[in-house]
Design an enzyme around this catalytic site. Structure first.
Site, short mmCIF file in Angstrom:
data_model
loop_
_atom_site.label_atom_id
_atom_site.label_comp_id
_atom_site.label_asym_id
_atom_site.label_seq_id
_atom_site.Cartn_x
_atom_site.Cartn_y
_atom_site.Cartn_z
N GLY A 272 20.14 37.14 49.52
CA GLY A 272 20.66 37.37 48.18
C GLY A 272 19.65 37.90 47.20
CB CYS A 389 45.12 59.33 43.55
SG CYS A 389 45.25 61.09 43.89
#
Length: 468
Positions: A272, A389
């Site tokens: 992380g 789109c």
């Protein structure tokens, strides 16, 4: 032309003195501009890469990956040696995995962490020693577990009581003893600069401490399994070490309690570790991370009077993230002015959320620069968008670029080495781009880009004829 003082800019975004400059922490160390102002990556002019391979294109700097892998390996090796133990660093393959990347990181001393059978097969195809592979995941199927055990995988990180029984059956069937870790929830979730401690984290990964004790007891009952340690992962894109310190302190409480039942040679604190995506990000240096995290664990063990185990870590983004730069071609530009008078320039490129889903998924911020040239035109506030789109098809939400950015320009988005190709899709039937490795003035394809024929070949209702 749009004003750099446009009110649509977020507070953190600073108007650059030079909208052509490359922020050092965001780009690969070798990234530069040539005498004509064009971007050069790994000694290769970007325009030449585009001529050979087209756009969109993910360019991965091999030397950057190797140097960062080596830096993590060496930093944790030094830090643990100072306290009388050793370290294991696993490259988290979910960030981006190919056979080339697997070879680079293992050649620099790292192990490999996988979380699906597909990732396992890539690592094996790269020639990675199965003993140097760890297998993660919250829902490993019986077939995945059987495959992992059969090839001699180093460790399996079990995530539930169900998996314990599955692994035991698979190992007993072939007469082996499988080494396993138990993933726990420490109650600490760290993300970027903040961490929040809770009594019981509501998420799909890991076990609360009480369940983990029961799980370890069951593992120790099964002759086909060997319990080697606990695993804990607290979040992603973390700056600083406060969350790691708090989580390690809590996990050590459980570790100490479990020592009553036998030795525990390993403690895996996950990954992380954050990187810079914008010029205002300030990731913690690798050496400081290693020294402070290991020091905190060593102090915790000393306070409890218990031996310091081997410590394992799983960086992924921090190794491959800044090595990647995605190159697009600008297709259209469009100035949009709101009723308030605030405005920005929309810059549309020939990729988008199909090759970088992170902005749409997480609201992730990225940077951008014109790659084919420089410009003295004053900065304009821009939003770089894709061709899909979807109104949320945003590549770079907020950036300042020279105000004359125009169709035909090449645009480079840095820090795309992690979780961009891993999350890539064929949305709107757009082929996924190639991944090209660059090093010292040479380039080669390490993941082939898809063609329209590749997409059509999967549709059983279409017959593709020669020359169609």
């Amino acid at each position: 032309m749009l004003s750099p003082a446009d009110s649509l800019a977020p507070d953190w975004l600073v108007v650059p003195d030079d909208a052509n400059s490359l922020a050092q922490a965001v780009w690969p160390a070798a990234a530069d501009r040539d005498a004509g102002g064009a971007l050069v990556l790994g000694g290769m002019p970007v325009a030449e890469l585009v001529r050979q391979y087209g756009t969109p294109l993910l360019v991965l700097d091999e030397d950057e990956v190797r140097e960062r892998a080596r830096a993590f390996h060496d930093a944790f090796a030094r830090a643990t040696a100072e306290h009388g133990t050793s370290s294991r660093v696993y490259y988290a393959g979910k960030a981006f995995l190919s056979t080339a990347v697997a070879r680079w990181v293992t050649e620099e001393g790292l192990n490999v962490d996988v979380c699906t059978c597909g990732e396992l097969e890539v690592a094996l195809a790269a020639g990675v020693d199965p003993a140097r592979i760890g297998f993660h995941g919250n829902n490993k199927s019986v077939s995945e577990i059987e495959r992992a055990v059969s090839v001699g995988i180093g460790t399996i990180i079990v995530d539930s009581a169900v998996e314990i029984e599955r692994v035991a059956v698979a190992a007993a069937r072939i007469g082996t003893v499988q080494r396993v870790l138990v993933r726990v929830n420490s109650g600490v979730h760290a993300e970027t600069h903040d961490f929040l401690a809770t009594a019981h984290e509501d998420q799909k990964f890991g076990m609360p401490f009480g369940d983990a004790e029961i799980a370890v007891a069951r593992i120790r009952e099964l002759p086909a399994l060997e319990f080697v340690g606990l695993h804990c992962h607290i979040g992603s894109q973390i700056f600083g070490v406060a969350g790691f310190r708090e989580s390690a302190s809590r996990v050590l409480e459980l570790h100490e309690k479990l020592l009553a039942g036998g030795e525990i040679p390993l403690l895996n604190l996950g990954g992380g570790f954050g990187i810079a995506y914008t010029s205002v990000d300030d990731p913690t240096p690798i050496g400081q991370l290693a020294a402070e995290i290991v020091g905190a664990v060593a102090a915790g063990c000393a306070e409890r009077g218990i031996p310091l185990p081997i410590l394992a870590f799983e960086p992924g983004r921090a190794i491959v993230g800044t090595a990647g730069v995605t190159v697009y071609e600008v297709g259209t530009t469009k100035a949009v002015t709101l009723d308030s008078g605030a405005s920005r320039l929309y810059v549309s490129v020939d990729g988008g959320m199909s090759d970088n889903a992170r902005p749409a998924l997480y609201g992730a911020q990225f940077s951008a620069r014109i790659a084919s040239r420089t410009s003295d035109v004053p900065s304009a506030l821009v939003r770089v968008v894709g061709k899909h789109c979807e109104s949320g098809d945003i590549v770079v939400d907020h950036e300042y670029l020279p105000g004359d950015v125009a169709p035909g320009d090449l645009l480079a988005v840095p820090a795309t080495g992690a979780y961009c190709m891993s999350l890539a899709s064929n949305y709107n039937h757009v082929p996924r781009p190639a991944v090209v490795a660059v090093t010292r003035g040479s380039s080669r394809v390490i993941v082939r880009g898809e063609s329209l024929d590749d997409l059509l070949a999967r549709d059983t209702g279409i017959s593709i004829t020669e020359g169609a």
